[in-house]
Design a protein around this motif. Structure first.
Motif, PDB file in Angstrom:
ATOM      1  N   GLU A   1      20.271  36.496  84.391  1.00  0.00           N
ATOM      2  CA  GLU A   1      18.871  36.887  84.183  1.00  0.00           C
ATOM      3  C   GLU A   1      18.605  37.161  82.709  1.00  0.00           C
ATOM      4  O   GLU A   1      17.598  36.707  82.146  1.00  0.00           O
ATOM      5  N   GLU A   2      19.511  37.881  82.062  1.00  0.00           N
ATOM      6  CA  GLU A   2      19.344  38.165  80.630  1.00  0.00           C
ATOM      7  C   GLU A   2      19.442  36.892  79.801  1.00  0.00           C
ATOM      8  O   GLU A   2      18.649  36.671  78.867  1.00  0.00           O
ATOM      9  N   ALA A   3      20.408  36.046  80.124  1.00  0.00           N
ATOM     10  CA  ALA A   3      20.626  34.833  79.338  1.00  0.00           C
ATOM     11  C   ALA A   3      19.435  33.891  79.426  1.00  0.00           C
ATOM     12  O   ALA A   3      18.997  33.330  78.417  1.00  0.00           O
ATOM     13  N   LEU A   4      18.907  33.716  80.616  1.00  0.00           N
ATOM     14  CA  LEU A   4      17.800  32.779  80.796  1.00  0.00           C
ATOM     15  C   LEU A   4      16.497  33.314  80.231  1.00  0.00           C
ATOM     16  O   LEU A   4      15.608  32.536  79.870  1.00  0.00           O
ATOM     17  N   ALA A   5      16.391  34.615  80.106  1.00  0.00           N
ATOM     18  CA  ALA A   5      15.157  35.212  79.585  1.00  0.00           C
ATOM     19  C   ALA A   5      15.144  35.330  78.075  1.00  0.00           C
ATOM     20  O   ALA A   5      14.083  35.471  77.466  1.00  0.00           O
ATOM     21  N   GLY A   6      16.305  35.286  77.436  1.00  0.00           N
ATOM     22  CA  GLY A   6      16.384  35.532  75.997  1.00  0.00           C
ATOM     23  C   GLY A   6      16.281  34.273  75.163  1.00  0.00           C
ATOM     24  O   GLY A   6      16.174  33.151  75.673  1.00  0.00           O
ATOM     25  N   ASP A   7      16.300  34.483  73.866  1.00  0.00           N
ATOM     26  CA  ASP A   7      16.287  33.378  72.917  1.00  0.00           C
ATOM     27  C   ASP A   7      17.717  33.058  72.485  1.00  0.00           C
ATOM     28  O   ASP A   7      18.604  33.911  72.534  1.00  0.00           O
ATOM     29  N   GLY A   8      17.928  31.862  72.022  1.00  0.00           N
ATOM     30  CA  GLY A   8      19.234  31.486  71.528  1.00  0.00           C
ATOM     31  C   GLY A   8      20.216  31.192  72.653  1.00  0.00           C
ATOM     32  O   GLY A   8      19.896  31.276  73.837  1.00  0.00           O
ATOM     33  N   PHE A   9      21.424  30.857  72.263  1.00  0.00           N
ATOM     34  CA  PHE A   9      22.426  30.496  73.259  1.00  0.00           C
ATOM     35  C   PHE A   9      23.207  31.730  73.693  1.00  0.00           C
ATOM     36  O   PHE A   9      23.241  32.751  72.997  1.00  0.00           O
ATOM     37  N   GLY A  10      23.838  31.625  74.841  1.00  0.00           N
ATOM     38  CA  GLY A  10      24.681  32.703  75.342  1.00  0.00           C
ATOM     39  C   GLY A  10      25.868  32.154  76.094  1.00  0.00           C
ATOM     40  O   GLY A  10      25.831  31.039  76.620  1.00  0.00           O
ATOM     41  N   VAL A  11      26.929  32.936  76.147  1.00  0.00           N
ATOM     42  CA  VAL A  11      28.146  32.573  76.881  1.00  0.00           C
ATOM     43  C   VAL A  11      28.438  33.667  77.887  1.00  0.00           C
ATOM     44  O   VAL A  11      28.548  34.848  77.525  1.00  0.00           O
ATOM     45  N   ILE A  12      28.553  33.280  79.151  1.00  0.00           N
ATOM     46  CA  ILE A  12      28.907  34.219  80.222  1.00  0.00           C
ATOM     47  C   ILE A  12      30.316  33.869  80.677  1.00  0.00           C
ATOM     48  O   ILE A  12      30.548  32.797  81.253  1.00  0.00           O
ATOM     49  N   ALA A  13      31.257  34.746  80.415  1.00  0.00           N
ATOM     50  CA  ALA A  13      32.646  34.537  80.829  1.00  0.00           C
ATOM     51  C   ALA A  13      32.833  35.145  82.208  1.00  0.00           C
ATOM     52  O   ALA A  13      32.672  36.358  82.390  1.00  0.00           O
ATOM     53  N   VAL A  14      33.152  34.297  83.186  1.00  0.00           N
ATOM     54  CA  VAL A  14      33.273  34.723  84.581  1.00  0.00           C
ATOM     55  C   VAL A  14      34.756  34.757  84.935  1.00  0.00           C
ATOM     56  O   VAL A  14      35.413  33.710  85.016  1.00  0.00           O
ATOM     57  N   ALA A  15      35.277  35.948  85.140  1.00  0.00           N
ATOM     58  CA  ALA A  15      36.699  36.099  85.463  1.00  0.00           C
ATOM     59  C   ALA A  15      36.929  35.733  86.924  1.00  0.00           C
ATOM     60  O   ALA A  15      36.418  36.394  87.833  1.00  0.00           O
ATOM     61  N   VAL A  16      37.647  34.644  87.159  1.00  0.00           N
ATOM     62  CA  VAL A  16      37.997  34.219  88.516  1.00  0.00           C
ATOM     63  C   VAL A  16      39.493  33.941  88.538  1.00  0.00           C
ATOM     64  O   VAL A  16      40.063  33.474  87.551  1.00  0.00           O
ATOM     65  N   GLY A  17      40.112  34.182  89.646  1.00  0.00           N
ATOM     66  CA  GLY A  17      41.537  33.901  89.761  1.00  0.00           C
ATOM     67  C   GLY A  17      41.782  32.425  90.035  1.00  0.00           C
ATOM     68  O   GLY A  17      41.004  31.774  90.737  1.00  0.00           O
ATOM     69  N   GLU A  18      42.850  31.912  89.481  1.00  0.00           N
ATOM     70  CA  GLU A  18      43.223  30.520  89.750  1.00  0.00           C
ATOM     71  C   GLU A  18      43.403  30.272  91.238  1.00  0.00           C
ATOM     72  O   GLU A  18      43.131  29.170  91.742  1.00  0.00           O
ATOM     73  N   GLU A  19      43.816  31.307  91.968  1.00  0.00           N
ATOM     74  CA  GLU A  19      44.044  31.139  93.411  1.00  0.00           C
ATOM     75  C   GLU A  19      42.761  30.813  94.168  1.00  0.00           C
ATOM     76  O   GLU A  19      42.800  30.324  95.303  1.00  0.00           O
ATOM     77  N   GLY A  20      41.591  31.090  93.558  1.00  0.00           N
ATOM     78  CA  GLY A  20      40.324  30.782  94.227  1.00  0.00           C
ATOM     79  C   GLY A  20      40.106  29.312  94.460  1.00  0.00           C
ATOM     80  O   GLY A  20      39.259  28.938  95.282  1.00  0.00           O
ATOM     81  N   TYR A  21      40.848  28.457  93.768  1.00  0.00           N
ATOM     82  CA  TYR A  21      40.692  27.008  93.947  1.00  0.00           C
ATOM     83  C   TYR A  21      41.688  26.431  94.957  1.00  0.00           C
ATOM     84  O   TYR A  21      41.550  25.276  95.351  1.00  0.00           O
ATOM     85  N   ARG A  22      42.663  27.219  95.355  1.00  0.00           N
ATOM     86  CA  ARG A  22      43.682  26.679  96.260  1.00  0.00           C
ATOM     87  C   ARG A  22      43.068  26.383  97.620  1.00  0.00           C
ATOM     88  O   ARG A  22      42.491  27.248  98.268  1.00  0.00           O
ATOM     89  N   GLY A  23      43.166  25.143  98.036  1.00  0.00           N
ATOM     90  CA  GLY A  23      42.584  24.723  99.304  1.00  0.00           C
ATOM     91  C   GLY A  23      41.074  24.626  99.283  1.00  0.00           C
ATOM     92  O   GLY A  23      40.450  24.454 100.328  1.00  0.00           O
ATOM     93  N   ALA A  24      40.465  24.715  98.083  1.00  0.00           N
ATOM     94  CA  ALA A  24      39.003  24.785  97.998  1.00  0.00           C
ATOM     95  C   ALA A  24      38.342  23.429  98.132  1.00  0.00           C
ATOM     96  O   ALA A  24      37.172  23.347  98.482  1.00  0.00           O
ATOM     97  N   PHE A  25      39.079  22.361  97.807  1.00  0.00           N
ATOM     98  CA  PHE A  25      38.425  21.055  97.858  1.00  0.00           C
ATOM     99  C   PHE A  25      39.391  19.952  98.268  1.00  0.00           C
ATOM    100  O   PHE A  25      39.046  18.804  98.271  1.00  0.00           O
TER     101      PHE A  25
END
Length: 540
Positions: free
Chosen positions: A516-540
């Motif tokens: 919400e903040e990133a899309l409402a503001g000016d300039g570029f932004g980076v959102i670092a989303v901490a996810v575990g590698e295990e979240g992809y196991r068996g995911a696809f």
């Protein structure tokens, strides 16, 4: 005085070119000056490969050729990956390169290589701009790049030639005539034969690809599918051709064995397969010869597709939307033999990508949050990796070309350049680049391009501290983990160091607030989303 470089730039502008990307060297400074004078904005990228991908993205999203400018030798060599991406993504791209002046070409060796030979496997043509034929050469290159199958074309321009006075300064700068494919006739024998086969088919299937999306054939495809009673499988780049909530939509295919487990049995059960703007270059080996021996396989598109993935019994060439309209008109509808198979496959796919039952935060939850937060007009680009497969399966694109990616070449690094392209092609719509930590560290310099060019792109980086897709392949092969681990970079701090904004998040609520903040503001932004590698196991 109109210089040869001005003629080149004015010809590009007359054909709709408004942006060029690159990193200049001494051999192209006159060309860069001419582009600015002609009204073509030159964007300084941090790497020529990224520039090629951004330019190609503009070409795909606008229909006008993208333009990459490089200096000779290492400048061009550094762009090769991005040019190869344009080849396999069927993107119209002009590669304008400096070359040493002819008078010393046989004597001088510093930074010199045979540039046309280097690009020969990758481009549809390679030409040198000469003073008396500059406009004609550029027009020819544009026509070649934008004729199906679209792709890159290379132009060498020597600095001495670029600075010369145009020998015909009074000549008008005019665009080349547009190639218009003739409207299909309803009584065309090939169309009549296919219409009869569709009427008789028990289990027709449509496989739709990127060219149908680029051709603006979404409405025609849905009407055709409904008239034929045929379910629709799309490639990843064709997502948005049909709403995936539609009862005939089977979702996307390309790289996911879990999706293929539901889709390939339907492909093998079909007695008539209509491939609409479909190029199997996007597909994994599971889609080699996926159709039954007795099925009729027909390709519909603007140009023949070069592949050996499966047999083709008939090709119908022409404008995709009008061809589908003519085929659907008067097609008798009736009960088909699919029974519950379509609904069963849809349910299996939905279950396959529902995510972990414990409801913990991981890539599934991140992508659901992202989809809910984005306005319908947003364009999402996605980098290669485990996250690309999962996002491409989960996200219901609201329209064609709302999700852009490298799906034929599958290179790392296109997400930020493609988001740049989206922001330039659609300046009023948000652009979001979804990328893994490996891809971001490979292209982090382009954050400087976002800053300097004032491009308000939101970068969402899935930080699992690994090359997760390759790590999964190592596990599947029974091999030891090697060469896939990444350290814990503070991407939010890196974004701020580049002059942007940064967030580090680890829950759906934090991600929602950051978006919400990133899309409402000016300039570029980076959102670092901490996810575990295990979240992809068996995911696809």
């Amino acid at each position: 005085m109109r210089r040869v470089a001005d003629t080149v730039a004015l010809t590009l502008h007359a054909h709709g070119v408004r942006h060029a990307f690159g990193m200049p060297g001494g051999e192209v400074v006159t060309l860069v000056d001419a582009l600015a004078a002609a009204g073509v904005r030159f964007l300084l990228v941090r790497g020529e490969s990224a520039g090629a991908m951004a330019a190609a993205g503009v070409g795909v999203l606008t229909g006008t050729p993208g333009v990459l400018v490089t200096t000779l030798g290492p400048g061009l060599a550094n762009a090769v990956n991005g040019i190869a991406d344009a080849v396999q993504e069927r993107a119209p791209l002009l590669v304008l390169t400096g070359v040493v002046d002819r008078a010393i070409r046989a004597l001088y060796t510093h930074q010199i290589l045979d540039q046309a030979a280097l690009l020969r496997p990758l481009v549809k043509g390679s030409f040198e701009v000469e003073p008396k034929s500059a406009q004609a050469t550029v027009r020819r290159a544009i026509a070649l790049a934008t004729t199906a199958p679209m792709g890159p074309v290379h132009l060498d321009l020597a600095p001495g030639v670029a600075a010369l006075a145009d020998p015909a300064p009074e000549a008008a700068i005019d665009p080349a005539p547009t190639l218009a494919l003739p409207a299909p006739a309803r009584d065309d024998p090939a169309l009549a034969d296919l219409r009869a086969r569709l009427a008789a088919a028990e289990r027709p299937l449509i496989v739709a690809g990127f060219e149908a999306a680029r051709a603006g054939a979404a409405a025609a495809l849905v009407a055709f599918a409904q008239a034929a009673g045929a379910p629709v499988v799309t490639t990843y780049k064709a997502k948005g051709l049909i709403d995936e909530a539609h009862p005939l939509a089977l979702g996307a295919a390309g790289l996911s064995p879990r999706a293929d487990a539901a889709l390939l049995p339907l492909a093998r059960a079909s007695d008539l397969v209509v491939c609409v703007g479909y190029d199997p270059i996007e597909m994994r080996p599971g889609w080699l010869d996926p159709f039954a021996a007795g099925a009729r396989v027909v390709e519909i598109g603007a140009a023949p597709v070069d592949h050996g993935m499966h047999r083709v019994d008939a090709r119908i060439l022409g404008p995709i939307g009008p061809l589908l309209d003519v085929l659907a008109a008067g097609l008798p509808t009736g009960a088909r033999g699919w029974g519950a198979a379509i609904a069963t496959a849809r349910a299996a796919i939905a279950d396959a990508f529902a995510g972990p039952a414990d409801g913990g935060f991981g890539p599934h939850a991140a992508f659901r949050t992202l989809a809910a937060a984005l306005p319908a007009e947003a364009t999402v680009s996605v980098d290669s990796g485990a996250h690309r497969i999962l996002l491409s399966q989960m996200w219901n694109a609201p329209r064609p070309l709302a999700l852009v990616q490298s799906a034929g070449w599958c290179t790392m690094g296109p997400a930020i350049p493609l988001a740049m392209a989206a922001r330039l092609a659609r300046p009023r719509a948000p652009a979001i680049a979804v990328i893994g930590d490996g891809g971001l560290e490979m292209t982090m310099g382009e954050l400087g391009t976002l800053r300097d060019e004032g491009l308000p792109v939101t970068v969402v980086v899935l930080q699992d501290r690994s090359l997760a897709l390759i790590a999964l392949k190592q596990v599947q092969a029974g091999l030891a983990r090697a060469g896939v681990g990444l350290g814990a970079t503070d991407y939010a701090a890196a974004a701020r160091a580049f002059g942007g904004r940064g967030w580090s998040v680890g829950s759906e609520g934090e991600l929602r607030a950051a978006l919400e903040e990133a899309l409402a503001g000016d300039g570029f932004g980076v959102i670092a989303v901490a996810v575990g590698e295990e979240g992809y196991r068996g995911a696809f």
